[in-house]
Design a protein around this motif. Structure first.
Motif, short mmCIF file in Angstrom:
data_model
loop_
_atom_site.label_atom_id
_atom_site.label_comp_id
_atom_site.label_asym_id
_atom_site.label_seq_id
_atom_site.Cartn_x
_atom_site.Cartn_y
_atom_site.Cartn_z
N GLU A 1 0.91 -1.15 0.00
CA GLU A 1 0.13 0.08 -0.15
C GLU A 1 0.77 1.42 0.06
O GLU A 1 0.27 2.32 -0.17
CB GLU A 1 -1.01 0.01 1.19
CG GLU A 1 -0.14 0.20 2.56
CD GLU A 1 0.49 -0.91 3.24
OE1 GLU A 1 0.94 -0.94 4.41
OE2 GLU A 1 0.53 -2.09 2.54
N VAL A 2 2.27 1.29 0.37
CA VAL A 2 3.02 2.39 0.45
C VAL A 2 3.68 2.75 -1.01
O VAL A 2 3.96 1.91 -1.84
CB VAL A 2 4.23 2.00 1.24
CG1 VAL A 2 5.27 3.13 1.21
CG2 VAL A 2 3.78 1.80 2.75
N ASP A 3 3.53 4.11 -1.31
CA ASP A 3 3.77 4.33 -2.67
C ASP A 3 5.16 4.72 -3.11
O ASP A 3 5.72 4.43 -3.95
CB ASP A 3 2.82 5.48 -3.29
CG ASP A 3 1.31 5.25 -3.07
OD1 ASP A 3 0.86 4.28 -3.51
OD2 ASP A 3 0.67 6.16 -2.75
N SER A 4 5.66 5.38 -1.96
CA SER A 4 7.14 5.85 -2.35
C SER A 4 8.01 5.49 -1.22
O SER A 4 7.63 5.27 0.11
CB SER A 4 7.13 7.54 -2.15
OG SER A 4 6.32 7.77 -3.12
N TRP A 5 9.40 4.87 -1.60
CA TRP A 5 10.27 4.30 -0.68
C TRP A 5 11.55 4.98 -0.51
O TRP A 5 12.22 5.39 -1.56
CB TRP A 5 10.36 2.75 -1.00
CG TRP A 5 9.30 2.23 -0.84
CD1 TRP A 5 7.95 1.56 -1.65
CD2 TRP A 5 9.05 1.20 0.38
NE1 TRP A 5 7.25 0.95 -0.95
CE2 TRP A 5 7.48 0.55 0.12
CE3 TRP A 5 9.64 1.01 1.55
CZ2 TRP A 5 7.20 -0.25 1.35
CZ3 TRP A 5 9.23 0.29 2.66
CH2 TRP A 5 7.83 -0.17 2.48
N ILE A 6 11.97 4.99 0.69
CA ILE A 6 13.43 5.38 1.01
C ILE A 6 14.24 4.24 1.16
O ILE A 6 13.62 3.25 1.68
CB ILE A 6 13.50 6.26 2.23
CG1 ILE A 6 12.69 7.34 2.16
CG2 ILE A 6 14.87 6.68 2.34
CD1 ILE A 6 12.33 8.30 3.41
N VAL A 7 15.41 4.13 0.75
CA VAL A 7 16.30 2.77 1.08
C VAL A 7 17.43 3.56 2.05
O VAL A 7 17.81 4.40 1.78
CB VAL A 7 16.67 2.13 -0.29
CG1 VAL A 7 17.99 3.09 -0.78
CG2 VAL A 7 17.67 0.85 0.32
N GLY A 8 17.86 2.86 3.03
CA GLY A 8 18.76 3.03 3.89
C GLY A 8 19.32 2.16 4.58
O GLY A 8 19.11 0.94 4.48
N GLY A 9 20.55 2.60 5.40
CA GLY A 9 21.19 1.52 6.24
C GLY A 9 22.28 2.28 7.20
O GLY A 9 22.44 3.43 7.10
N HIS A 10 22.55 1.29 7.93
CA HIS A 10 23.59 1.61 8.95
C HIS A 10 25.15 1.18 8.54
O HIS A 10 25.00 -0.33 8.27
CB HIS A 10 23.39 1.20 10.36
CG HIS A 10 24.29 1.36 11.37
ND1 HIS A 10 24.60 0.53 12.49
CD2 HIS A 10 24.90 2.73 11.79
CE1 HIS A 10 25.42 0.71 13.20
NE2 HIS A 10 25.75 2.02 12.78
N SER A 11 26.15 1.73 8.58
CA SER A 11 27.52 1.23 8.52
C SER A 11 27.43 0.44 7.04
O SER A 11 27.29 1.06 6.19
CB SER A 11 27.91 0.29 9.63
OG SER A 11 29.24 -0.02 9.59
N LEU A 12 27.61 -0.82 7.12
CA LEU A 12 27.90 -1.50 5.83
C LEU A 12 26.41 -1.82 5.20
O LEU A 12 26.30 -1.68 3.89
CB LEU A 12 28.25 -3.02 5.97
CG LEU A 12 28.64 -4.07 5.10
CD1 LEU A 12 29.70 -3.38 4.25
CD2 LEU A 12 28.95 -5.49 5.67
N GLY A 13 25.42 -1.61 5.98
CA GLY A 13 23.90 -1.83 5.25
C GLY A 13 23.91 -0.64 4.48
O GLY A 13 23.09 -0.46 3.63
N GLY A 14 24.44 0.74 4.97
CA GLY A 14 24.46 1.70 4.22
C GLY A 14 25.12 1.68 2.79
O GLY A 14 24.55 2.21 1.62
N VAL A 15 26.18 1.16 2.86
CA VAL A 15 27.01 1.02 1.87
C VAL A 15 25.96 0.04 0.43
O VAL A 15 26.10 0.57 -0.69
CB VAL A 15 28.11 0.21 1.87
CG1 VAL A 15 28.94 0.09 0.45
CG2 VAL A 15 29.13 1.00 2.74
#
Length: 253
Positions: free
Chosen positions: A129-143
């Motif tokens: 149901e969500v229309d727009s997405w941000i992708v993110g992460g911490h440390s290696l997850g951010g890479v």
């Protein structure tokens, strides 16, 4: 006779290489499961007791949704290396409860984002149901999030920086760093600034360490934080909430 000997030597070499590869894979698997930094119980309990946050331990990841069900913006969040995904629930609950953002915290394969080949849509399917997405992460997850950024509307980095070049994109980016981070140091983040769009917003949180961006306790090699957990959570909620609100406004406009 020489041909047979040659074949035996080749077979022995290939067998030895195969054994080394198998042992290497086994070693990586064992290493990835040892020393995983667990979520601290008290911050996690605060999420479970929050009436404004609905928790779903789904196949795609840990889904935190606003209790009123009204969510137009979502965040796919990738944990740091060998950090329990639940350790990010407390620091992210604020944007769920206060800003109506749906959060999907992924469970990287082998507890390491680089070994997880799944794309953003493997996680956004948890909240269609969500229309727009941000992708993110911490440390290696951010890479890893940087590598997936082309499939999202915005990028959010916690104590991290990109290896992929996003400088020529118009992607909205918010990068949060800690002044006391001993791992993703302010210097390392500054050195990688040229890989982000010129419009990217970089904020250094005074007193924050690398582990301040999750609730899993001290981390080897990190600095000593001088900001309290409550203040850190409030600061991250304010900054990420405004970032999500700006994205929602731009999408609506």
């Amino acid at each position: 006779m020489r041909k047979r000997r040659g074949r035996r030597i080749v077979a022995w070499i290939l067998g030895s290489l195969g054994a080394v590869i198998v042992l290497g894979i086994i070693g990586i698997v064992i290493w990835s499961q040892v020393g995983v930094m667990a979520a601290e119980p008290e911050p996690l309990a605060s999420v479970r007791e929050n009436p404004d946050v609905v928790i779903d331990d789904a196949d795609q990841g840990i889904v935190l949704s606003p209790a009123d069900g009204d969510s137009g913006i979502g965040l796919v969040f990738i944990p740091g290396a060998k950090v329990d995904p639940w350790a990010y629930a407390a620091i992210l609950q604020g944007i769920v409860a206060e800003d109506g953002v749906t959060v999907v915290i992924t469970r990287p394969w082998l507890n390491l984002a680089f070994f997880d080949p799944r794309g953003v849509d493997a996680f956004t399917s948890a909240a269609p149901e969500v229309d727009s997405w941000i992708v993110g992460g911490h440390s290696l997850g951010g890479v890893r999030a940087c590598q997936l950024a082309s499939d999202a509307e915005a990028l959010l980095l916690f104590a991290s920086y990109c290896a992929a070049d996003l400088a020529e994109t118009d992607l909205p980016v918010l990068s949060l760093a800690g002044s006391e981070d001993g791992l993703s140091t302010p210097e390392k983040i500054a050195d990688a600034r040229h890989l982000l769009p010129e419009s990217a917003e970089l904020v250094e949180i005074d007193g924050a360490s690398h582990a301040s961006f999750g609730d899993y306790g001290p981390q080897p090699g990190d600095g000593t934080p001088s900001i309290s957990d409550d203040a850190m959570h409030a600061t991250v909620t304010d900054l990420t909430g405004r970032f999500a609100d700006d994205l929602a406004a731009s999408v609506a406009g």
